[in-house]
Design a protein around this motif. Sequence first.
Motif, PDB file in Angstrom:
ATOM      1  N   THR A  37       0.838  -1.205   0.000  1.00 16.91           N
ATOM      2  CA  THR A  37       0.000   0.000   0.000  1.00 16.91           C
ATOM      3  C   THR A  37       0.869   1.250   0.000  1.00 16.91           C
ATOM      4  O   THR A  37       0.667   2.173  -0.805  1.00 16.91           O
ATOM      5  N   LEU A  38       1.850   1.290   0.901  1.00 16.66           N
ATOM      6  CA  LEU A  38       2.749   2.449   0.971  1.00 16.66           C
ATOM      7  C   LEU A  38       3.566   2.579  -0.316  1.00 16.66           C
ATOM      8  O   LEU A  38       3.777   3.687  -0.827  1.00 16.66           O
ATOM      9  N   MET A  39       4.019   1.445  -0.848  1.00 13.46           N
ATOM     10  CA  MET A  39       4.810   1.480  -2.076  1.00 13.46           C
ATOM     11  C   MET A  39       3.983   1.966  -3.251  1.00 13.46           C
ATOM     12  O   MET A  39       4.488   2.667  -4.132  1.00 13.46           O
ATOM     13  N   SER A  40       2.711   1.637  -3.274  1.00 14.17           N
ATOM     14  CA  SER A  40       1.831   2.087  -4.353  1.00 14.17           C
ATOM     15  C   SER A  40       1.736   3.606  -4.374  1.00 14.17           C
ATOM     16  O   SER A  40       1.748   4.224  -5.446  1.00 14.17           O
ATOM     17  N   PHE A  41       1.659   4.227  -3.196  1.00 18.48           N
ATOM     18  CA  PHE A  41       1.622   5.682  -3.126  1.00 18.48           C
ATOM     19  C   PHE A  41       2.930   6.283  -3.646  1.00 18.48           C
ATOM     20  O   PHE A  41       2.929   7.303  -4.340  1.00 18.48           O
TER      21      PHE A  41
END
Length: 303
Positions: A37-41
């Motif tokens: 999730t954080l990497m997607s941002f």
Amino acid sequence: MFDNITNSTNCPDNEVISYVLTALYSFIFIGGVTGITLMSFLLFQSNTRSVTTTAVINLIVVHGIFLLTVPFRILYYIKNEWLLGDDFCKLVSAMIHVHLYLSFIFYVITLVIRYLIFFNRKDKLEFYRTLHAVVASVAVWVLVVVIIFPLFFKEYGRNGKYDSSKCFQFQDEFMKLGVQILNYITIAIILAVVFAFLCMQICIIVGIVRKLQGPVLAYQEFCAQMKSLFFILVMFFCFVPYHIFRIYYVQNVNDCKIVKYNDICLSLTAISCFDMWSFVLQSNYFKQSKCMSLKNKFVCCHF
């Protein structure tokens, strides 16, 4: 390549193993979902035409699809009973193997791209248009979904007779010589590729350290190679122990204890879902730290 428990109806449930697997998969699910999730941002702010970024996006997709099946594993180990049908059991059971080998493929693609960049003395490789990156990714997934998935799921657990209340117990497949040979070939390929990459990467890093002056962590060239080393270490610690143990497991599938240990080793391969945390933590670190002055010929690392 299969998630098995030999003579499953004769293997008693082991509560300790169930607790361990429940804890492991819960840890993997929470950490994996948070990481992707954080990497997607972060990827929304990056260059989507970069070949390396495209490979990372595909890794996120692989991790995400697998993590969707993890809650069903956790539920099974908590209840020690499968209530969702044989076909769905095969799907959930197979997905951890699909995740393992697809992740391995995308790690190899990422490393090959990085080596092409390094040996050709380029800053990065890019697609000419974002559409080209999408087409390349779709081509890989069409190959997987149309050819590999149907064949895999058709053959997976086809010949066994299992207790419908139990899952992840497809040991009868190992009675076939072809399955044993396929496992040995897969093990040999995985180990050979990982150790070849590891030896090559160590040689590259040693050469760079000898060439550079000053704090090596300040050089983009060194940081780029450390990223490559990270991918190799993920394969080494997550995939190599399982495949080494797999050699012994294939020869002892009638031993219930060995089967239980195989389940634990298999679960450890899913820790590769944490690979995205490397980019997340690195990004936060360099946002908070000050770059070295360009006049000193130092450059900050970046994704």
